[in-house]
Enzyme design. Structure first.
Site, mmCIF file in Angstrom:
data_model
loop_
_atom_site.group_PDB
_atom_site.id
_atom_site.type_symbol
_atom_site.label_atom_id
_atom_site.label_comp_id
_atom_site.label_asym_id
_atom_site.label_seq_id
_atom_site.Cartn_x
_atom_site.Cartn_y
_atom_site.Cartn_z
ATOM 1 N N LYS A 174 0.878 -1.171 0.000
ATOM 2 C CA LYS A 174 0.000 0.000 0.000
ATOM 3 C C LYS A 174 0.915 1.220 0.000
ATOM 4 O O LYS A 174 1.398 1.651 1.037
ATOM 5 C CB LYS A 174 -0.924 -0.003 1.222
ATOM 6 N N GLY A 226 7.093 5.535 8.041
ATOM 7 C CA GLY A 226 6.294 6.746 8.008
ATOM 8 C C GLY A 226 6.382 7.500 9.319
ATOM 9 O O GLY A 226 7.360 7.378 10.052
ATOM 10 N N SER A 227 5.351 8.261 9.615
ATOM 11 C CA SER A 227 5.364 9.130 10.788
ATOM 12 C C SER A 227 5.207 8.330 12.073
ATOM 13 O O SER A 227 4.634 7.232 12.083
ATOM 14 C CB SER A 227 4.248 10.156 10.690
ATOM 15 N N THR A 228 5.682 8.924 13.148
ATOM 16 C CA THR A 228 5.545 8.279 14.450
ATOM 17 C C THR A 228 4.079 8.146 14.837
ATOM 18 O O THR A 228 3.660 7.118 15.403
ATOM 19 C CB THR A 228 6.314 9.083 15.515
ATOM 20 N N ALA A 230 1.424 7.759 12.890
ATOM 21 C CA ALA A 230 0.841 6.636 12.161
ATOM 22 C C ALA A 230 1.398 5.316 12.663
ATOM 23 O O ALA A 230 0.675 4.314 12.755
ATOM 24 C CB ALA A 230 1.094 6.792 10.666
ATOM 25 N N GLY A 231 2.683 5.300 13.006
ATOM 26 C CA GLY A 231 3.303 4.084 13.518
ATOM 27 C C GLY A 231 2.672 3.618 14.815
ATOM 28 O O GLY A 231 2.485 2.413 15.033
ATOM 29 N N GLU A 248 9.625 1.794 11.000
ATOM 30 C CA GLU A 248 10.722 2.762 10.847
ATOM 31 C C GLU A 248 10.063 4.124 10.780
ATOM 32 O O GLU A 248 9.389 4.451 9.801
ATOM 33 C CB GLU A 248 11.544 2.443 9.596
ATOM 34 N N CYS A 282 13.886 10.984 6.913
ATOM 35 C CA CYS A 282 13.719 10.824 8.356
ATOM 36 C C CYS A 282 15.051 10.761 9.099
ATOM 37 O O CYS A 282 15.119 11.109 10.281
ATOM 38 C CB CYS A 282 12.883 9.592 8.658
ATOM 39 N N GLU A 380 9.980 16.954 14.402
ATOM 40 C CA GLU A 380 10.431 16.680 13.041
ATOM 41 C C GLU A 380 9.710 17.617 12.071
ATOM 42 O O GLU A 380 8.483 17.604 11.987
ATOM 43 C CB GLU A 380 10.146 15.228 12.678
#
Length: 475
Positions: A174, A226-228, A230-231, A248, A282, A380
């Site tokens: 995706k 991706g972003s923290t 979303a993680g 990551e 990142c 970030e």
């Protein structure tokens, strides 16, 4: 002409989507919509996952060396279309074409490396125990959901799909909405290379598509970059279902310049380490920690190096900085530029938009008089914005570097390599360079703290995609 994609790549072919929702794809250099993609729904995801599951038993039954051969053929086919891929990525996300070409050049090397790991994979071996005859088996975990970002789409797909396929798993990708067309091109390349139908599938869409993939009961492993924020959501969803997950995530890494640093030697790292890909990476070393005794000198050197990097049309190989990926990302970066001023930091160079009529551009910017408690030093930004923070002692430099919720990258710069290495050992991070911005596919990559869970690349890259089974046998 607007390219209209009405399909997903499922079971080796492009299948019309069941979803009627669409997402525009915008060229960040011209601000023109040049394509639309499907915002896939749960039914589309289900079809892709079931195709991957159906293909799984035959793929897993191949000898690892046979899967390695498939990956090498995929690498060969990718090289043939690497220039096409580079230009497509640049049009979608604004990565300067010279940077995009360098990224695509790494992708076949990644697939060949994972093929070499497959060649060395021992699927079953005897295990020495205190009693009995014991076998240790390594079996693929099953269907993998790979969710990838827009900033380095093809390498980050390779880091997930490569080891998954080498281990005997099948995959559903995706991609980010901004960089979906290149994922479809990869699917075409995989078909051309003879990857069996269903082994590699691509479903386009946004957050709800990703959520459907993560939540599908037949997906047993999720690999995400991706972003923290979303993680965290993905980790929570995987935790509820006890699925394997590799994350990551974001970073706010420090470049520690020791008091004996050679600034002429450090200057090239301002582009390659501190602000690669127009700062949309990142692992960027966006916090420059400078000895107070040389603070003005460091600020001047960093500002001069950053302002000297050519920015403009990403299709021109002379430009190393391009636009940001979207209007939303430009707005985000500009919010931080204003925030930094309000916090009391001073702009040395940049701080606004360049004099161009179109494109999501932001000037490369350096802030001085920054303290580590400012938001521009802690959060970030994901743009070409560097902050220079003074320190008094080496211990303070280490404390400042570690005073962060992130821990993805880092760098220590000094002519004294042993001294710099001793400092690097004290930094709380997953990867760090000593007079280097390199990270190599033969070594693990990943973060600690809010920068993620698990590792990609390196000799153990297949491990997250393998289950261990112990077979005890009586005499």
């Amino acid at each position: 002409m607007v390219i209209t994609s009405e399909s997903h790549h499922i079971d080796g072919v492009f299948r019309p989507s069941r979803s009627r929702e669409r997402i525009p794809v915008v060229d960040p250099a011209t601000e023109e919509t040049f394509a639309t993609i499907v915002d896939g729904g749960a039914a589309d995801v289900d079809a892709a996952v079931r195709a991957a599951a159906a293909a799984g038993s035959d793929w897993a039954a191949l000898e690892p060396s046979e899967r390695a051969g498939h990956l090498r053929r995929l690498a060969d086919a990718f090289e043939v279309r690497a220039e096409e891929m580079s230009r497509l990525v640049t049009r979608q996300n604004g990565t300067p074409i010279s940077v995009s070409r360098a990224m695509q050049a790494q992708v076949p090397l990644n697939y060949r490396y994972f093929a070499s790991l497959a060649d060395r994979l021992v699927t079953e071996e005897p295990l020495s125990t205190s009693a009995g005859d014991t076998l240790l088996r390594r079996e693929p975990v099953g269907v993998v959901g790979a969710i990838t970002p827009w900033n380095g789409p093809q390498p980050l797909i390779a880091w997930k799909v490569g080891p998954a396929l080498a281990a005997g798993c099948t995959a559903v990708i995706k991609p980010a909405p901004e960089t979906t067309l290149d994922a479809f091109l990869l699917a075409e390349i995989a078909t051309e290379a003879g990857i069996p139908a269903g082994v590699l599938n691509v479903v386009s869409g946004g957050r709800k598509t990703g959520a459907a993939l993560v939540g599908h009961p037949l997906v047993r492993k999720v690999a995400f970059t991706g972003s923290t924020a979303a993680g965290r959501a993905i980790a929570a969803a995987c935790g509820r279902e006890l699925k394997r997950v590799t994350l990551e995530l974001g970073g706010k890494s420090a470049a520690i310049l020791l008091d004996d640093v050679d600034l002429d030697a450090f200057r090239p790292f301002v582009a390659s380490a501190c602000s690669p890909n127009t700062g949309q990476t990142c692992r960027s070393l966006t916090r420059v920690l400078a000895p107070r005794s040389r603070y003005d000198e460091v600020v001047e050197a960093v500002a001069d190096a950053l302002s000297g990097i050519p920015q403009g049309d990403p299709n021109d190989p002379a430009n190393f900085f391009g636009p940001l990926v979207s209007a939303r990302q430009r707005d985000r970066v500009e919010t931080y530029l204003e925030l930094g001023r309000r916090e009391g930091a001073r702009v040395v160079v940049g701080g606004g938009r360049p004099d161009v009529s179109t494109g999501f551009y932001v000037q490369p910017t350096v802030f001085r008089d920054v303290t580590n408690d400012m938001r521009i030093a802690r959060e970030e930004i994901f743009g070409p914005v560097l902050v220079v923070i003074p320190y008094e002692t080496e211990d303070e430099a280490v404390a400042l570097a570690n005073d962060s919720e992130y821990g993805l990258g880092g760098g220590v710069f000094s002519p004294d390599r042993d001294r710099a290495t001793a400092v690097a050992r004290r930094i709380e991070t997953g990867t760090i360079g000593v007079n280097s911005a390199s990270f190599l596919m033969e070594a693990p990559f990943g973060g600690v703290k809010n920068s993620g869970i698990g590792r990609e690349l390196g000799p153990a890259a297949l491990d997250p995609y393998l289950e261990l089974k112990t077979i005890f046998r009586s005499a």
